[in-house]
Design a protein around this motif. Structure first.
Motif, mmCIF file in Angstrom:
data_model
loop_
_atom_site.group_PDB
_atom_site.id
_atom_site.type_symbol
_atom_site.label_atom_id
_atom_site.label_comp_id
_atom_site.label_asym_id
_atom_site.label_seq_id
_atom_site.Cartn_x
_atom_site.Cartn_y
_atom_site.Cartn_z
ATOM 1 N N LEU A 96 0.800 -1.447 -0.128
ATOM 2 C CA LEU A 96 -0.105 -0.094 -0.032
ATOM 3 C C LEU A 96 0.849 1.028 0.057
ATOM 4 N N LYS A 97 2.019 1.118 0.572
ATOM 5 C CA LYS A 97 2.936 2.402 0.550
ATOM 6 C C LYS A 97 3.553 2.369 -0.815
ATOM 7 N N VAL A 98 4.140 1.305 -1.217
ATOM 8 C CA VAL A 98 4.546 1.356 -2.699
ATOM 9 C C VAL A 98 3.853 1.859 -3.781
ATOM 10 N N MET A 99 2.403 1.369 -3.617
ATOM 11 C CA MET A 99 1.394 1.679 -4.843
ATOM 12 C C MET A 99 0.558 3.144 -4.300
ATOM 13 N N ARG A 100 1.057 3.689 -3.307
ATOM 14 C CA ARG A 100 0.321 5.035 -2.884
ATOM 15 C C ARG A 100 0.001 5.925 -3.912
ATOM 16 N N ASP A 101 1.136 6.325 -4.744
ATOM 17 C CA ASP A 101 1.012 7.401 -5.892
ATOM 18 C C ASP A 101 0.070 6.809 -6.732
ATOM 19 N N MET A 102 -0.033 5.495 -7.241
ATOM 20 C CA MET A 102 -0.645 4.830 -8.314
ATOM 21 C C MET A 102 -2.090 5.137 -7.826
ATOM 22 N N LEU A 103 -2.587 4.811 -6.636
ATOM 23 C CA LEU A 103 -3.779 4.797 -5.894
ATOM 24 C C LEU A 103 -4.459 6.146 -6.009
ATOM 25 N N ILE A 104 -3.400 7.244 -5.494
ATOM 26 C CA ILE A 104 -3.836 8.828 -5.595
ATOM 27 C C ILE A 104 -4.237 9.044 -7.130
#
Length: 180
Positions: A96-104
């Motif tokens: 979830l930290k690694v993919m944070r920017d993608m999710l945003i």
């Protein structure tokens, strides 16, 4: 007079069909997605109209990826509509930290109660689940990206994506080799 009555009747039927959420899907919704069973009723709201659905699965040591595309009228197009990625993440890494920017970038991610932790955004979702296959402490990361146009009622698509992830997670975990 008869001709105009027939035209009105046909017009009313067409308006009724569109108003009831009918789609132009000429293909059967798959019962398997990325090599694992899926509930077609839960998958259907995430797939667009078209003629044929195609899946391209790429299995890897740590998981699998799957690109789902739908061809348009006359078999043309074949645009990607969904991308699924299943990974075994080593202990200490937080997907979830690694993919944070993608999710945003995917729009307004919100926490949902699926697996160990999950986020649903307007056009993507990510779920994590403890998955100690073969004695290793790992985490299953299940990512789904949608490439269809954002609907006017994005909350309905978010609900459909959440239902899909909730339903698909157990079969994805089993395919990953996770023990329950």
């Amino acid at each position: 007079m008869k001709r105009s009555s027939i035209c009105l009747l046909v017009g009313a039927l067409l308006v009724g069909a569109v108003g009831c959420g009918g789609d132009d899907r000429d293909y059967a919704v798959p019962k398997k997605l990325c090599g694992t069973k899926v509930d077609p009723d839960v998958l259907a709201p995430l797939l667009p109209a078209g003629e044929e659905v195609h899946q391209r699965v790429n299995s890897r040591d740590l998981g699998a990826t799957c690109d789902v595309s739908v061809t348009g009228e006359g078999g043309k197009g074949g645009s990607s509509v969904m991308y699924i990625k299943r990974d075994a993440v080593p202990e200490g890494d937080d997907p979830l930290k690694v993919m944070r920017d993608m999710l945003i970038r995917s729009g307004n991610p919100k926490r949902v109660d699926i697996g160990d932790d999950a986020r649903i955004a307007d056009s993507a979702g990510l779920v994590t689940l403890s998955c100690p296959p073969k004695g290793k402490d790992t985490t299953l990361a299940l990512e789904v990206d949608l490439f269809t146009s954002t609907p006017k009622d994005v909350s309905e698509r978010r609900k459909a994506l959440e239902r899909f992830l909730r339903s698909y997670l157990p079969t994805a975990a089993k395919a990953q080799g996770c023990r329950s």
